[in-house]
Design an enzyme around this catalytic site. Sequence first.
Site, PDB file in Angstrom:
ATOM      1  N   ASP A  17       0.845  -1.200   0.000  1.00 45.26           N
ATOM      2  CA  ASP A  17       0.000   0.000   0.000  1.00 45.26           C
ATOM      3  C   ASP A  17       0.879   1.247   0.000  1.00 45.26           C
ATOM      4  O   ASP A  17       1.766   1.394   0.851  1.00 45.26           O
ATOM      5  CB  ASP A  17      -0.897   0.010   1.249  1.00 45.26           C
ATOM      6  CG  ASP A  17      -1.931  -1.108   1.242  1.00 45.26           C
ATOM      7  OD1 ASP A  17      -2.081  -1.777   0.196  1.00 45.26           O
ATOM      8  OD2 ASP A  17      -2.593  -1.302   2.274  1.00 45.26           O
ATOM      9  N   GLY A  43      -3.355  -5.469   1.403  1.00 48.16           N
ATOM     10  CA  GLY A  43      -4.052  -6.492   0.622  1.00 48.16           C
ATOM     11  C   GLY A  43      -5.130  -7.101   1.500  1.00 48.16           C
ATOM     12  O   GLY A  43      -4.872  -7.480   2.642  1.00 48.16           O
ATOM     13  N   ASN A  47      -4.276  -8.906   4.925  1.00 48.21           N
ATOM     14  CA  ASN A  47      -4.730  -8.226   6.148  1.00 48.21           C
ATOM     15  C   ASN A  47      -5.596  -9.165   6.992  1.00 48.21           C
ATOM     16  O   ASN A  47      -5.460  -9.236   8.222  1.00 48.21           O
ATOM     17  CB  ASN A  47      -5.561  -6.984   5.811  1.00 48.21           C
ATOM     18  CG  ASN A  47      -4.770  -5.908   5.070  1.00 48.21           C
ATOM     19  OD1 ASN A  47      -3.549  -5.913   5.078  1.00 48.21           O
ATOM     20  ND2 ASN A  47      -5.479  -4.983   4.434  1.00 48.21           N
ATOM     21  N   GLU A 144     -10.030  -9.891  -4.705  1.00 41.94           N
ATOM     22  CA  GLU A 144      -8.755  -9.426  -5.281  1.00 41.94           C
ATOM     23  C   GLU A 144      -8.059 -10.520  -6.084  1.00 41.94           C
ATOM     24  O   GLU A 144      -6.994 -10.280  -6.641  1.00 41.94           O
ATOM     25  CB  GLU A 144      -7.825  -8.892  -4.180  1.00 41.94           C
ATOM     26  CG  GLU A 144      -8.338  -7.584  -3.593  1.00 41.94           C
ATOM     27  CD  GLU A 144      -7.438  -6.983  -2.535  1.00 41.94           C
ATOM     28  OE1 GLU A 144      -7.534  -5.775  -2.308  1.00 41.94           O
ATOM     29  OE2 GLU A 144      -6.639  -7.724  -1.919  1.00 41.94           O
ATOM     30  N   ASN A 188     -19.442  -3.793   2.795  1.00 41.96           N
ATOM     31  CA  ASN A 188     -19.629  -2.455   3.372  1.00 41.96           C
ATOM     32  C   ASN A 188     -20.745  -1.768   2.574  1.00 41.96           C
ATOM     33  O   ASN A 188     -21.384  -2.405   1.725  1.00 41.96           O
ATOM     34  CB  ASN A 188     -18.311  -1.668   3.390  1.00 41.96           C
ATOM     35  CG  ASN A 188     -17.778  -1.377   1.994  1.00 41.96           C
ATOM     36  OD1 ASN A 188     -18.510  -1.462   0.996  1.00 41.96           O
ATOM     37  ND2 ASN A 188     -16.504  -1.040   1.902  1.00 41.96           N
ATOM     38  N   GLY A 226     -19.563   1.179   8.835  1.00 48.98           N
ATOM     39  CA  GLY A 226     -18.566   2.154   9.272  1.00 48.98           C
ATOM     40  C   GLY A 226     -18.930   2.767  10.610  1.00 48.98           C
ATOM     41  O   GLY A 226     -19.210   2.059  11.589  1.00 48.98           O
ATOM     42  N   GLY A 229     -21.958   1.466  12.675  1.00 47.43           N
ATOM     43  CA  GLY A 229     -22.000   0.146  13.305  1.00 47.43           C
ATOM     44  C   GLY A 229     -22.102  -0.965  12.280  1.00 47.43           C
ATOM     45  O   GLY A 229     -21.619  -0.823  11.155  1.00 47.43           O
ATOM     46  N   ALA A 253      -8.331  -0.953   6.064  1.00 47.03           N
ATOM     47  CA  ALA A 253      -8.233  -2.325   6.590  1.00 47.03           C
ATOM     48  C   ALA A 253      -9.089  -2.580   7.830  1.00 47.03           C
ATOM     49  O   ALA A 253      -9.019  -3.669   8.407  1.00 47.03           O
ATOM     50  CB  ALA A 253      -6.782  -2.729   6.864  1.00 47.03           C
ATOM     51  N   ALA A 254      -9.906  -1.612   8.225  1.00 45.99           N
ATOM     52  CA  ALA A 254     -10.804  -1.865   9.362  1.00 45.99           C
ATOM     53  C   ALA A 254     -11.736  -3.032   9.039  1.00 45.99           C
ATOM     54  O   ALA A 254     -12.005  -3.890   9.896  1.00 45.99           O
ATOM     55  CB  ALA A 254     -11.615  -0.611   9.679  1.00 45.99           C
ATOM     56  N   GLY A 255     -12.213  -3.076   7.802  1.00 43.87           N
ATOM     57  CA  GLY A 255     -13.094  -4.168   7.396  1.00 43.87           C
ATOM     58  C   GLY A 255     -12.383  -5.514   7.439  1.00 43.87           C
ATOM     59  O   GLY A 255     -13.003  -6.553   7.686  1.00 43.87           O
ATOM     60  N   ASP A 256     -11.085  -5.511   7.197  1.00 39.39           N
ATOM     61  CA  ASP A 256     -10.329  -6.768   7.234  1.00 39.39           C
ATOM     62  C   ASP A 256     -10.140  -7.246   8.680  1.00 39.39           C
ATOM     63  O   ASP A 256     -10.233  -8.446   8.957  1.00 39.39           O
ATOM     64  CB  ASP A 256      -8.972  -6.579   6.556  1.00 39.39           C
ATOM     65  CG  ASP A 256      -9.136  -6.191   5.091  1.00 39.39           C
ATOM     66  OD1 ASP A 256     -10.082  -6.691   4.454  1.00 39.39           O
ATOM     67  OD2 ASP A 256      -8.331  -5.378   4.598  1.00 39.39           O
TER      68      ASP A 256
HETATM   69  O1  RIB Z   1      -8.984  -3.512   2.746  1.00 40.06           O
HETATM   70  C1  RIB Z   1      -7.864  -2.684   2.724  1.00 40.06           C
HETATM   71  C2  RIB Z   1      -6.925  -3.107   1.630  1.00 40.06           C
HETATM   72  O2  RIB Z   1      -7.537  -2.871   0.391  1.00 40.06           O
HETATM   73  C3  RIB Z   1      -5.631  -2.323   1.594  1.00 40.06           C
HETATM   74  O3  RIB Z   1      -4.635  -2.866   2.430  1.00 40.06           O
HETATM   75  C4  RIB Z   1      -5.276  -2.331   0.126  1.00 40.06           C
HETATM   76  O4  RIB Z   1      -4.199  -3.138  -0.183  1.00 40.06           O
HETATM   77  C5  RIB Z   1      -6.552  -2.803  -0.588  1.00 40.06           C
HETATM   78  O5  RIB Z   1      -6.427  -4.054  -1.088  1.00 40.06           O
END
Ligand code: RIB
Length: 311
Positions: A17, A43, A47, A144, A188, A226, A229, A253-256
Amino acid sequence: MAQQQTKIVVLGGINMDLVTYSPRFPQPGETVVGSSFITYAGGKGANQAVAVARMGADSKMVGRVGGDMFGPQLLEGMTAAGVDVSGVGTNQEVSSGIAVIGVDDTAQNCITQVLGANDTCGPAEAQAVKNALSGASFLLLQLEVSIQLSLEVARAAKAQGVEVMLDPGPVRPVPDESFALCDVITPNETEAQALVGFPVTDEESAAQAASQLLERGVGLVVVKLGAQGAYYANSEERGMVRPFDIEAVDSVAAGDAFNGALAVSLAEGAALERAVTFASAAGALAVTQSGAQDSMPRRAQVEALVRDQRP
Ligand code: RIB
């Protein structure tokens, strides 16, 4: 008798990133002067694999890095975080996945992504996932790598009783047959809108989106809203988990973090509302730090936040 360790397999993107911080995002044709630039390992797949490892579960990553200087760095970073990267190959012919990310003063982000090596995952990665499924509770997927590859391994996981969780980002077409293969889907707002065809902006629209996705065959829908909630629904229960009170720095990356924690919590047998609360706390903590893999919280931090704010 010793308790069996929770095992989670992740197939997905591994990116470097490249991140700029600026007061606001530029309009088309405009230049905005930013305040800083950093490079960090990200990624969605990687993540999530790091998030799973930080929750204390066995984390097995499958994917590809490129033949550039980022490839070895990305492998080292995941290994140092406790992720098993024996299923990650290198494609010397292409670049690693790259995400060019802008973060503004409100901690929102926007991302331009070049899939690079991620997009060359194929039969070798399908086999690596299949080899890893034995003893796993969940297979985590995102968009991805090729959706055809994801569908192939999702079918293999279902056949072995391994649950499939799809994070449908970045927004790309998702074939109809995918939904019945998803035990859990976690869009999301933007991703939910792309799936259902109407804006998903709040609890009411998230509930409508969830109903539509359940009708299409998904087992559990969790819409990540987000700062509002998270809304969850399966055939038996529905509800909204309120956001945690945190100081937002960087939402990348909060979602990850959310998905990794949700998978581990569900795999450990937590009740649905509790698992979504645990996942929301993990996502909230990721927002308090800059970075992607680096911002994935430790389990003790997640448990402490839940204890403090949801006693
Ligand atoms: O979800 C966040 C990620 O999305 C980032 O780290 C970026 O690499 C994208 O893939």
